[in-house]
Design a protein around this motif. Structure first.
Motif, short mmCIF file in Angstrom:
data_model
loop_
_atom_site.label_atom_id
_atom_site.label_comp_id
_atom_site.label_asym_id
_atom_site.label_seq_id
_atom_site.Cartn_x
_atom_site.Cartn_y
_atom_site.Cartn_z
N SER A 10 -0.06 9.18 9.45
CA SER A 10 0.20 9.02 8.27
C SER A 10 0.63 7.31 7.90
O SER A 10 1.64 6.90 8.14
N LYS A 25 1.24 7.07 4.82
CA LYS A 25 2.52 7.32 3.79
C LYS A 25 3.68 7.13 4.77
O LYS A 25 4.60 6.40 4.10
N GLU A 26 3.96 7.36 5.71
CA GLU A 26 5.03 7.32 6.84
C GLU A 26 5.26 5.92 7.11
O GLU A 26 6.22 5.32 7.11
N SER A 56 6.50 4.20 3.98
CA SER A 56 7.84 4.49 3.70
C SER A 56 9.07 3.70 4.64
O SER A 56 9.93 3.15 4.43
N VAL A 70 9.36 0.01 3.54
CA VAL A 70 10.09 0.00 2.44
C VAL A 70 11.55 0.10 2.93
O VAL A 70 12.43 -0.72 2.36
N LYS A 71 11.78 1.21 3.68
CA LYS A 71 13.26 1.29 4.20
C LYS A 71 13.71 0.20 5.05
O LYS A 71 15.06 0.02 4.95
N LEU A 100 4.55 -3.00 -3.74
CA LEU A 100 4.01 -1.86 -3.81
C LEU A 100 3.37 -1.84 -4.94
O LEU A 100 2.26 -1.00 -4.95
#
Length: 120
Positions: free
Chosen positions: A89, A91-92, A95, A98-99, A108
């Motif tokens: 993923s 997306k993961e 993420s 970002v975290k 982004l």
């Protein structure tokens, strides 16, 4: 395609930058390296065995040329990396960055703009 060791990646980066070269040229191009000539020669033989470079004979010497581009390697490496660490993923993966505060909101937005431009 077999994954490269750190030493093999370092050698391949030099080979890609030079678009091929003799061992001495490759060694001279590796910045800040204290790698012995014989170690690099052995590393390049491993790269040849793994199918990353091919030797081209010039008199008594061999010049090593890449068989795979850096872009092809990046794509294979990233697919493997995302599969191994982020359950396939992207997306993961985003993420996670970002975290970890490795991606800013403006970065982004730039990514979103790139995605939109590629769709049109």
């Amino acid at each position: 395609m077999e994954k490269l060791t750190i030493q093999e990646e370092e050698a391949m980066l030099s080979i890609w930058q030079l678009n091929g070269g003799f061992i001495r040229e490759i060694l001279d191009n590796i910045k800040g390296s204290e790698m012995p000539y014989t170690t690099l020669a052995s590393t390049i033989r491993n790269l040849e065995r793994k199918g990353y470079v091919k030797p081209v004979k010039y008199a008594n010497a061999k010049r090593y040329e890449p068989l795979i581009s850096s872009e092809e390697y990046k794509a294979k490496f990233m697919n493997s990396f995302v599969g191994d660490y982020f359950r396939n993923s992207y997306k993961e993966m985003v993420s996670f960055f970002v975290k970890e505060e490795k991606l800013s909101p403006s970065e982004l937005e730039e990514i979103m703009d790139m995605i939109q431009k590629n769709k049109s």
